[in-house]
Write a protein that holds these residues in place. Structure first.
Motif, PDB file in Angstrom:
ATOM      1  N   SER A 167      56.933  24.373  35.786  1.00 53.23           N
ATOM      2  CA  SER A 167      57.023  22.995  36.259  1.00 53.23           C
ATOM      3  C   SER A 167      55.760  22.228  35.864  1.00 53.23           C
ATOM      4  O   SER A 167      54.726  22.823  35.562  1.00 53.23           O
ATOM      5  CB  SER A 167      57.182  22.960  37.781  1.00 53.23           C
ATOM      6  N   ILE A 169      54.000  20.476  37.818  1.00 51.18           N
ATOM      7  CA  ILE A 169      52.963  20.443  38.854  1.00 51.18           C
ATOM      8  C   ILE A 169      52.308  21.806  39.081  1.00 51.18           C
ATOM      9  O   ILE A 169      51.212  21.873  39.590  1.00 51.18           O
ATOM     10  CB  ILE A 169      53.466  19.840  40.192  1.00 51.18           C
ATOM     11  N   ARG A 191      65.021  31.016  31.382  1.00 51.88           N
ATOM     12  CA  ARG A 191      65.691  31.497  30.153  1.00 51.88           C
ATOM     13  C   ARG A 191      64.934  32.658  29.509  1.00 51.88           C
ATOM     14  O   ARG A 191      65.291  33.110  28.433  1.00 51.88           O
ATOM     15  CB  ARG A 191      65.807  30.375  29.120  1.00 51.88           C
ATOM     16  N   ILE A 209      58.072  30.020  41.415  1.00 53.55           N
ATOM     17  CA  ILE A 209      59.501  29.998  41.098  1.00 53.55           C
ATOM     18  C   ILE A 209      60.292  29.229  42.155  1.00 53.55           C
ATOM     19  O   ILE A 209      61.166  28.418  41.847  1.00 53.55           O
ATOM     20  CB  ILE A 209      60.027  31.458  41.016  1.00 53.55           C
ATOM     21  N   ASN A 232      58.883  29.375  50.544  1.00 58.51           N
ATOM     22  CA  ASN A 232      60.336  29.394  50.779  1.00 58.51           C
ATOM     23  C   ASN A 232      60.587  29.544  52.270  1.00 58.51           C
ATOM     24  O   ASN A 232      60.031  30.434  52.905  1.00 58.51           O
ATOM     25  CB  ASN A 232      60.966  30.572  50.037  1.00 58.51           C
ATOM     26  N   ASP A 242      57.177  33.899  46.823  1.00 64.12           N
ATOM     27  CA  ASP A 242      58.083  34.343  45.758  1.00 64.12           C
ATOM     28  C   ASP A 242      57.925  35.834  45.485  1.00 64.12           C
ATOM     29  O   ASP A 242      58.639  36.395  44.657  1.00 64.12           O
ATOM     30  CB  ASP A 242      57.762  33.591  44.455  1.00 64.12           C
ATOM     31  N   GLY A 263      48.537  27.823  49.599  1.00 61.42           N
ATOM     32  CA  GLY A 263      48.809  26.577  50.338  1.00 61.42           C
ATOM     33  C   GLY A 263      47.543  25.856  50.805  1.00 61.42           C
ATOM     34  O   GLY A 263      47.314  24.696  50.428  1.00 61.42           O
TER      35      GLY A 263
HETATM   36  P1  NDP Z   1      60.256  24.072  40.248  1.00 61.09           P
HETATM   37  O1  NDP Z   1      61.595  24.251  40.861  1.00 61.09           O
HETATM   38  O2  NDP Z   1      59.904  22.755  39.668  1.00 61.09           O
HETATM   39  O3  NDP Z   1      60.054  25.170  39.100  1.00 61.09           O
HETATM   40  C1  NDP Z   1      60.464  26.485  39.277  1.00 61.09           C
HETATM   41  C2  NDP Z   1      60.261  27.249  37.991  1.00 61.09           C
HETATM   42  O4  NDP Z   1      60.740  28.577  38.207  1.00 61.09           O
HETATM   43  C3  NDP Z   1      61.017  26.676  36.811  1.00 61.09           C
HETATM   44  O5  NDP Z   1      60.201  26.613  35.673  1.00 61.09           O
HETATM   45  C4  NDP Z   1      62.166  27.649  36.611  1.00 61.09           C
HETATM   46  O6  NDP Z   1      62.568  27.821  35.270  1.00 61.09           O
HETATM   47  C5  NDP Z   1      61.558  28.940  37.120  1.00 61.09           C
HETATM   48  N1  NDP Z   1      62.628  29.842  37.540  1.00 61.09           N
HETATM   49  C6  NDP Z   1      63.636  29.574  38.393  1.00 61.09           C
HETATM   50  N2  NDP Z   1      64.458  30.647  38.487  1.00 61.09           N
HETATM   51  C7  NDP Z   1      63.958  31.588  37.651  1.00 61.09           C
HETATM   52  C8  NDP Z   1      64.369  32.883  37.295  1.00 61.09           C
HETATM   53  N3  NDP Z   1      65.479  33.450  37.802  1.00 61.09           N
HETATM   54  N4  NDP Z   1      63.614  33.569  36.412  1.00 61.09           N
HETATM   55  C9  NDP Z   1      62.495  33.018  35.898  1.00 61.09           C
HETATM   56  N5  NDP Z   1      62.065  31.789  36.188  1.00 61.09           N
HETATM   57  C10 NDP Z   1      62.786  31.072  37.061  1.00 61.09           C
HETATM   58  O7  NDP Z   1      59.222  24.505  41.360  1.00 61.09           O
HETATM   59  P2  NDP Z   1      57.659  24.166  41.537  1.00 61.09           P
HETATM   60  O8  NDP Z   1      56.906  24.608  40.347  1.00 61.09           O
HETATM   61  O9  NDP Z   1      57.505  22.788  42.018  1.00 61.09           O
HETATM   62  O10 NDP Z   1      57.335  25.121  42.770  1.00 61.09           O
HETATM   63  C11 NDP Z   1      57.475  26.515  42.690  1.00 61.09           C
HETATM   64  C12 NDP Z   1      57.261  27.105  44.059  1.00 61.09           C
HETATM   65  O11 NDP Z   1      55.928  26.823  44.474  1.00 61.09           O
HETATM   66  C13 NDP Z   1      58.159  26.542  45.157  1.00 61.09           C
HETATM   67  O12 NDP Z   1      58.423  27.546  46.103  1.00 61.09           O
HETATM   68  C14 NDP Z   1      57.292  25.465  45.807  1.00 61.09           C
HETATM   69  O13 NDP Z   1      57.651  25.224  47.155  1.00 61.09           O
HETATM   70  C15 NDP Z   1      55.943  26.113  45.724  1.00 61.09           C
HETATM   71  N6  NDP Z   1      54.827  25.178  45.715  1.00 61.09           N
HETATM   72  C16 NDP Z   1      53.764  25.514  46.485  1.00 61.09           C
HETATM   73  C17 NDP Z   1      52.665  24.717  46.526  1.00 61.09           C
HETATM   74  C18 NDP Z   1      51.510  25.146  47.357  1.00 61.09           C
HETATM   75  O14 NDP Z   1      50.686  24.330  47.718  1.00 61.09           O
HETATM   76  N7  NDP Z   1      51.385  26.443  47.673  1.00 61.09           N
HETATM   77  C19 NDP Z   1      52.605  23.445  45.802  1.00 61.09           C
HETATM   78  C20 NDP Z   1      53.730  23.233  44.933  1.00 61.09           C
HETATM   79  C21 NDP Z   1      54.807  24.071  44.914  1.00 61.09           C
HETATM   80  P3  NDP Z   1      63.263  26.616  34.420  1.00 61.09           P
HETATM   81  O15 NDP Z   1      62.157  25.683  34.085  1.00 61.09           O
HETATM   82  O16 NDP Z   1      63.829  27.311  33.258  1.00 61.09           O
HETATM   83  O17 NDP Z   1      64.285  26.004  35.329  1.00 61.09           O
END
Ligand code: NDP
Length: 282
Positions: A167, A169, A191, A209, A232, A242, A263
């Motif tokens: 992502s 961010i 993918r 993830i 989550n 995750d 966090g």
């Molecule tokens: P996004 O949904 O934007 O991105 C998730 C990523 O995971 C994507 O690149 C996606 O791939 C990949 N993904 C999803 N399923 C699979 C799989 N089966 N195998 C491999 N890769 C996979 O999420 P964010 O990056 O925004 O956030 C990720 C996590 O971090 C969330 O749980 C969010 O709540 C948490 N978070 C925590 C923060 C903190 O302060 N601790 C701040 C921001 C987020 P693809 O691009 O191909 O779809």
């Protein structure tokens, strides 16, 4: 082996104390740093994040200005507020809590924040500078990950860092920041083929993830460092990451817990970015 648990809460407290000290010892007559936080609508998760950010500001001595706008706020109204805040000399940092209601274009909003006040580090100018290795506001979550690793004296240079998630961010900026620290970086996503084999190569694994317990012990190399960015919420109300913490901590050399890992570091880096924005203006 039982992994060392990296206590993000404790590291955050130490760093916030340092920030608070710098602000407290500022030159006489100088105003404190100011952070404007915009929230649109009543997303309960966003409300919790905004409240936590306000609390952190208070603890550090940063003046926070909250703009709680109704769900029906138009894109133009939001852009006008950002324009006002860009010109407000009491405000050093501006953050607009995401996600925004569907009728508002998030990219337009991010683009409207002046790069000098973009303490979330999402604007194209800061993203470009990050890519070019120039000074910038780095996005808080991946910046917090790197800060944690450094704080724990975990060597990054020359290590193979495998990031799951791409992502804008978390995953992508984490890759750039780890590259800057001279890691060899692999970025995996939905993918990616043979994900398990890929992740198993990582000396450092960063999971971003958004799927509870997705990273299991059989995916982790013995002695790897595992950073869990995921947040989550399970049906039971419990918050989990995750990574299968219980099993992976038997294999890894160090691991971050959820909650209490990445966090708190995210908010701490927001405080540090706001401090930097203020230092540039003052
Ligand atoms: P996004 O949904 O934007 O991105 C998730 C990523 O995971 C994507 O690149 C996606 O791939 C990949 N993904 C999803 N399923 C699979 C799989 N089966 N195998 C491999 N890769 C996979 O999420 P964010 O990056 O925004 O956030 C990720 C996590 O971090 C969330 O749980 C969010 O709540 C948490 N978070 C925590 C923060 C903190 O302060 N601790 C701040 C921001 C987020 P693809 O691009 O191909 O779809």
């Amino acid at each position: 082996m039982f992994a060392k648990i990296i206590d993000g809460k404790k590291i955050s407290e130490e760093l916030r104390l340092e920030t608070a000290k710098k602000i407290k010892n500022r030159k006489e007559g100088l105003r404190a740093p100011g952070l404007a936080v915009i929230i649109v609508g009543d997303n309960p998760a966003s409300r919790i994040y905004v409240n936590n950010k306000k609390k952190a500001c208070e603890a550090c001595g940063i003046t926070s200005y909250e703009y709680a706008l109704s769900e029906s706020t138009t894109e133009q109204e939001l852009l006008s507020l950002i324009n006002e805040l860009n010109n407000n000399t009491e405000v050093d940092g501006i953050l607009c809590q995401l996600p925004l209601p569907c009728h508002i274009d998030e990219n337009k909003v991010i683009d409207a924040i002046s790069p000098e006040k973009d303490v979330d580090g999402f604007s194209p100018v800061n993203t470009g500078n990050l890519l070019a290795g120039k000074p910038c506001f780095a996005p808080c979550t991946p910046a917090g990950v790197v800060e944690m690793l450094k704080h724990e004296s975990i060597e990054i240079s020359g290590k193979h860092c495998v990031i799951v998630g791409r992502s804008n961010i978390v995953g992508k900026p984490a890759a750039l920041l780890m590259l800057q620290e001279n890691a060899t970086v692999t970025v995996c996503h939905s993918r990616t083929k043979n994900l398990k084999d890929m992740v198993k190569q990582g000396d450092i694994v960063i999971a971003a993830i958004g799927k509870a317990n997705f990273i299991t012990a059989d995916m982790i190399k013995e002695g790897a460092v595992v950073v869990d960015v995921g947040i989550n919420r399970l049906e039971s109300g419990k918050v989990t990451g995750d990574v299968d913490f219980e099993e992976v901590s038997k294999i890894a050399s160090a691991i971050t817990p959820v909650p209490g890992g990445v966090g708190p570091m995210t908010i701490t880096m927001l405080m540090q970015n706001t401090l930097s924005a203020w230092e540039r203006f003052s």
